[in-house]
Design an enzyme around this catalytic site. Structure first.
Site, PDB file in Angstrom:
ATOM      1  N   ASN A 282     -29.952  30.814  38.834  1.00 37.77           N
ATOM      2  CA  ASN A 282     -31.368  30.625  38.527  1.00 37.77           C
ATOM      3  C   ASN A 282     -31.751  31.590  37.418  1.00 37.77           C
ATOM      4  O   ASN A 282     -30.882  32.002  36.636  1.00 37.77           O
ATOM      5  CB  ASN A 282     -32.196  30.821  39.797  1.00 37.77           C
ATOM      6  CG  ASN A 282     -33.437  29.938  39.825  1.00 37.77           C
ATOM      7  OD1 ASN A 282     -34.239  29.949  38.903  1.00 37.77           O
ATOM      8  ND2 ASN A 282     -33.578  29.150  40.877  1.00 37.77           N
ATOM      9  N   TRP A 283     -33.017  31.999  37.354  1.00 34.68           N
ATOM     10  CA  TRP A 283     -33.461  32.822  36.223  1.00 34.68           C
ATOM     11  C   TRP A 283     -32.899  34.231  36.198  1.00 34.68           C
ATOM     12  O   TRP A 283     -32.875  34.861  35.144  1.00 34.68           O
ATOM     13  CB  TRP A 283     -34.997  32.835  36.151  1.00 34.68           C
ATOM     14  CG  TRP A 283     -35.666  33.303  37.401  1.00 34.68           C
ATOM     15  CD1 TRP A 283     -36.194  32.525  38.386  1.00 34.68           C
ATOM     16  CD2 TRP A 283     -35.840  34.657  37.826  1.00 34.68           C
ATOM     17  NE1 TRP A 283     -36.694  33.317  39.379  1.00 34.68           N
ATOM     18  CE2 TRP A 283     -36.497  34.626  39.079  1.00 34.68           C
ATOM     19  CE3 TRP A 283     -35.526  35.908  37.271  1.00 34.68           C
ATOM     20  CZ2 TRP A 283     -36.823  35.781  39.777  1.00 34.68           C
ATOM     21  CZ3 TRP A 283     -35.857  37.061  37.971  1.00 34.68           C
ATOM     22  CH2 TRP A 283     -36.495  36.981  39.212  1.00 34.68           C
TER      23      TRP A 283
ATOM     24  N   GLY B 244     -44.452  24.899  35.300  1.00 30.69           N
ATOM     25  CA  GLY B 244     -45.272  24.077  36.174  1.00 30.69           C
ATOM     26  C   GLY B 244     -44.741  22.666  36.206  1.00 30.69           C
ATOM     27  O   GLY B 244     -44.631  22.005  35.176  1.00 30.69           O
TER      28      GLY B 244
ATOM     29  N   ASP C 153     -34.229  18.578  39.705  1.00 33.75           N
ATOM     30  CA  ASP C 153     -34.909  19.847  39.429  1.00 33.75           C
ATOM     31  C   ASP C 153     -33.935  20.867  38.855  1.00 33.75           C
ATOM     32  O   ASP C 153     -34.047  22.065  39.114  1.00 33.75           O
ATOM     33  CB  ASP C 153     -35.569  20.384  40.713  1.00 33.75           C
ATOM     34  CG  ASP C 153     -36.588  21.482  40.437  1.00 33.75           C
ATOM     35  OD1 ASP C 153     -37.064  22.107  41.408  1.00 33.75           O
ATOM     36  OD2 ASP C 153     -36.879  21.738  39.260  1.00 33.75           O
TER      37      ASP C 153
ATOM     38  N   ASN D  89     -37.044  20.961  34.008  1.00 31.85           N
ATOM     39  CA  ASN D  89     -36.769  19.586  34.409  1.00 31.85           C
ATOM     40  C   ASN D  89     -37.894  18.640  33.995  1.00 31.85           C
ATOM     41  O   ASN D  89     -39.005  19.056  33.724  1.00 31.85           O
ATOM     42  CB  ASN D  89     -36.613  19.546  35.925  1.00 31.85           C
ATOM     43  CG  ASN D  89     -37.805  20.190  36.621  1.00 31.85           C
ATOM     44  OD1 ASN D  89     -37.958  21.396  36.617  1.00 31.85           O
ATOM     45  ND2 ASN D  89     -38.687  19.369  37.186  1.00 31.85           N
TER      46      ASN D  89
END
Lengths: 553, 331
Positions: free
Chosen positions: A403-404, A204, A316, A273
């Protein structure tokens, strides 16, 4: 004497109950030794094992026979219907299974947002389905799966509840709040079970919260320890923030599952981030330990070391992707290593005993935001590329490099495989206040070109082979095997590469983009299983299997 | 033997009873599709932290929730507007900042867990109905309506900070239009394909500056150069596959030339292009589909936007701002 009279009474009372009690075939579930040394017919934790290499020793399916890989079964799941679903509108029950399932005792356990299932791995039949509608404003998650301890499953919901589920029946045992979704926390990671700790983290970054990693008791759900990923007054690293207030609202969520070294007893994970995301003015300094790789003792929650992938990140660029444990050789010496292909476009290899940098080089073709490495071997961000009023053009953008979706390392080839993409964006500052809030900026004008699979020499980051996709690409989940195979997806295709040289050996067209493939033995056959959207596809070799012979008594 | 058997059964039975009793305490019926009653969450807020020491008294904050945030938040816009006025006249800003982001003497209300948890004033209301601040303050001179309106305004500030799709660009035109013109006709080589009196005439009137900047650097397609899940490079006019009309070719349409092993050559707009297939509609509108085997068919991709992609690898931010400032003048 008295007992002899009691026994018959007890017998009368319990016999009907004993018949009704669920037969606990799978009562043993996942044990600690299974997690430390997963048997071939298991996938007991998110990445298959604690190393996060996503490398399987199985080689029944290999580069000489993979062309005979064919569909054993496919099975589609439907999610629960949320309360705001529009009747008759398609997609209300459609889900996406984003993470690999667990495979324990012939049963697959997997999730999508708000949903969990058990599925018979032999047939694809759904055994049970659990559903709970999440609350809160954050829609942006894809739940990565579950952890398992004994016969109990664990997942964390989008609105930050840790749930424990009975693996046999799908019944919810308990549900424990972890963080307030109204503060814009959300959660998506697969819990990682280490000894008697269920390790969870939240994400979040919409509003400036305090990211943390936490260990929970597997029986009760109670908190064992909490480690905030940004420091407080008096703690090391606080000097990299203007003050404690900025650090306490500095983000650094831990929303991706990590890796574990049982010998060192260290859990490794990447943090997200910092906040405010695109505005640097209220958090001058390196902003530890955001966008960092952290090693932590899972029994105590004490940090052992850190390496910051993106100091003072303003794009980010989470370091919240996989931390892959490699037992390798550097300059002729055996070393315990950790590798990450990070969101900022850099490939890092660290000594995982102490966090010292061994490799820090770009793995993308184009990056324009660094001015070299600092004394710790961490990238130095160019202040000119921070988000600005008129826009700053940065390569990569927040999500284009990777990314993930998990990479893979094969100890057989010595190659670190990653799905990458080339891209840029223009980063604008929209909150110029001394004290900005939230994202405080806009990333727009994204441009992304076709990506590639890159196979990197872990010792240097050199690209040994690459496969440029004609279209598509970017981050994709990978699996490598001792059969010299690398499995991944492109578009709606599931593809097998020769892991050594990057030649395509086999593919199958699915109905959606596949997630990270996994593999296991079952009844003497090796399976390759993948989810694409809401459908599981189970592949086996198209060769006969010997029938068992009766055992002599 | 019978005694032993009975003993074992009794033990098993006891264990079964105990196990069942435990299960009865902790389990809910299986396979229910309930939206669980969420227990009151234990927010993982950081330990008590002093108000922000950075911002000077009164605060210099100017950025607040945008009109888009008011619209999307679901709050009553009239209440929000009244709340903004009441917040100002009651002097809340002198401690909490004009936009409620806090000062060095009073907390940031936008990041306040209490404000974040408030749904209809049930949490904020009691705070403003008592002495405020609690120690030494006086009860605010506010009517119930004003308190409710201020609560609505505060909730919108939270929403507007958290929901980045409501953000507004500031003035992004920071460049020098004359330098932009020089780049356009010089180092940028833009004038080799474009004309400010031709295809770009009046472009400064057609798009707001942030959109204009994004469009020109990408070449007008926001440059999804075939990313997306590899379903291929989409046709420019998004036509249905069964549509047999000739494809619309715009200045940004990606085309391909496909050469078969037998020498046949096609040009068309790609529909599917991956390692295994190439499918396209040729210039007459006919649909073709081929397996890819080894080096055949040969596929050449013609992307008119390639020069933009290449330019962006070395375009500086100053050059980008300057060209945007120049294009903005083309009314």
């Amino acid at each position: 004497m008295k007992t002899r009279h009691i026994f018959p009474l007890i017998l009368v009372a319990i016999v009907p109950l004993a018949i009704l009690a669920p037969i606990a075939i799978h009562a043993q579930g996942v044990t600690e030794s299974m997690l430390l040394n997963p048997p071939p017919d298991s996938w007991p934790t998110h990445h298959g094992d604690y190393s996060a290499r996503r490398f399987s020793k199985l080689k029944v399916i290999n580069d000489t026979n993979v062309q005979n890989l064919s569909l054993d079964w496919e099975s589609r799941v439907t999610g629960g219907i949320p309360s705001n679903a529009v009747p008759g509108r398609g997609g209300a029950g459609n889900v996406r299974v984003a993470g690999s399932p667990l495979l324990v005792n012939g049963m697959l356990y997997f999730t999508a947002n708000d949903n969990a299932w058990a599925m018979d791995a032999r047939t694809g039949r759904i055994i049970w389905h659990w559903y709970r509608e999440s609350t809160g404003n954050e829609p942006v998650t894809s739940n990565k799966g579950m952890g398992m301890y004994g016969n109990w499953l664990y997942l964390i919901t989008r609105d930050n509840y840790l749930v424990s589920i009975d693996a046999t029946s799908g019944a919810q045992r308990w549900i424990a709040p972890v963080a307030d979704p109204k503060q814009y926390y959300f959660s998506s990671m697969a819990p990682i079970v280490i000894k008697n700790h269920v390790i969870i983290g939240t994400g979040g970054d919409s509003l400036d919260l305090s990211g943390f990693l936490q260990a929970r008791d597997p029986e009760t759900g109670e908190i064992q320890w909490t480690h905030y990923n940004t420091p407080r007054a008096g703690e090391p690293g606080i000097e990299t923030w203007p003050n404690e207030y900025a650090a306490a609202h500095g983000g650094g969520g831990a929303w991706v599952q990590g890796a574990y070294d049982p010998e060192l007893n260290l859990y490794y994970y990447g943090t997200a981030n910092p906040n405010p995301v695109y505005a640097p003015q209220s958090r001058k300094g390196a902003d530890l330990y955001t966008s960092s790789i952290i090693a932590i003792n899972p029994d105590t929650g004490k940090m052992a070391w850190y390496y910051q992938a993106s100091p003072h990140d303003t794009h980010d660029w989470d370091a919240a992707c996989d931390t892959v444990l490699i037992d390798g050789t550097i300059n002729g010496k055996p070393r315990k290593l950790l590798a990450q292909a990070s969101r900022n476009g850099f490939f890092f290899v660290l000594d995982r005993t102490n966090g010292k940098k061994i490799v820090a080089v770009p793995f993308v073709d184009t990056e324009n935001w660094t001015k070299g490495l600092d004394a710790r071997g961490q990238p130095i961000p160019d202040p000119a590329k921070e988000p600005s009023l008129g826009g700053s053009l940065a390569w990569p953008n927040a999500g284009s490099a990777t990314n993930w979706p998990p990479p893979s390392f094969s100890p057989q080839t010595g190659l670190f495989y990653v799905g990458e993409g080339e891209g840029y964006a223009v980063f604008y500052l929209t909150d110029t206040d001394e004290h900005p809030e939230g994202y405080a900026g806009i990333e727009s004008a994204l441009g992304e070109g076709p990506g590639a699979i890159k196979a990197l020499d872990y010792r240097t980051g050199r690209v040994v082979w690459r496969h440029n996709w004609p279209a598509g690409g970017g981050a994709v989940g990978l699996l490598s095997t001792a059969g010299n195979l690398l499995f991944c997806g492109n578009g709606t295709n599931l593809i097998a590469f020769n892991a050594r040289n990057g030649k395509i050996l086999w593919h199958a067209g699915l109905l959606a983009g596949p997630n990270a493939p996994m593999t296991f033995m079952l009844d003497g056959r090796q399976h390759i299983l993948v989810f694409a959207g809401d459908t599981a596809y189970n592949f086996v070799l198209n060769t006969p299997v010997r029938a068992p012979t009766a055992k002599k008594k | 033997m019978k005694k032993l058997r009975n003993a074992i059964l009794a033990c098993a039975g006891t264990i079964a009873i105990v196990a069942l009793a435990l299960r009865a305490q902790t389990q809910t019926p299986p396979q229910t599709q309930t939206s669980a009653q969420s227990p009151a969450p234990a927010p993982q807020a950081p330990a008590a932290v002093a108000p922000n020491p950075l911002v000077t008294l009164g605060g210099n904050a100017t950025i607040e929730a945008t009109p888009a945030a008011v619209r999307q938040s679901g709050e009553d816009p009239a209440a929000v507007a009244r709340g903004a006025a009441a917040y100002a006249t009651a002097g809340c800003g002198s401690c909490h900042g004009a936009t409620a982001k806090g000062t060095n003497i009073a907390p940031d209300l936008v990041r306040s867990p209490l404000v974040e948890d408030d749904t209809k004033g049930e949490l904020i209301g009691p705070v403003l109905s008592q002495p405020h601040p609690k120690n030494g303050g006086t009860k605010p001179n506010l009517t119930d309506q004003q308190i409710s309106d201020i609560a609505a305004w505060l909730r919108v500030q939270v929403y507007g900070a958290a929901m980045r799709d409501t953000y507004q660009y500031l003035n992004i035109v920071v460049g020098d239009p004359q330098k932009g013109e020089a780049f356009f006709n010089g180092a940028g080589k833009c004038n080799t394909c474009h004309s400010v009196t031709g295809d770009l005439a009046g472009i400064g009137s057609k798009y707001a500056p942030p959109q204009l900047q994004g469009l020109w650097i990408s070449g007008g397609a926001n440059a999804r150069f075939g990313r997306g899940r590899g379903r291929g490079i989409l046709t420019a006019n998004g036509g249905m596959l069964a549509d047999t009309a000739p494809p619309e070719i715009t200045p940004s349409t990606i085309t391909i030339t496909v050469t078969l092993a037998d020498g046949q050559k096609f040009t068309g707009v790609p529909v599917t292009y991956d390692d295994f297939h190439v499918a396209f509609r040729d210039m007459s509108g006919a649909y073709h589909s081929f397996d890819r085997r080894g080096e055949w068919p040969k596929v050449e991709v013609h992307n008119p936007l390639q020069p933009h992609w290449d330019l962006l690898k070395h375009l500086t931010d100053d050059e980008m701002h300057n060209v945007t400032a120049y294009l903005v003048t083309l009314k």
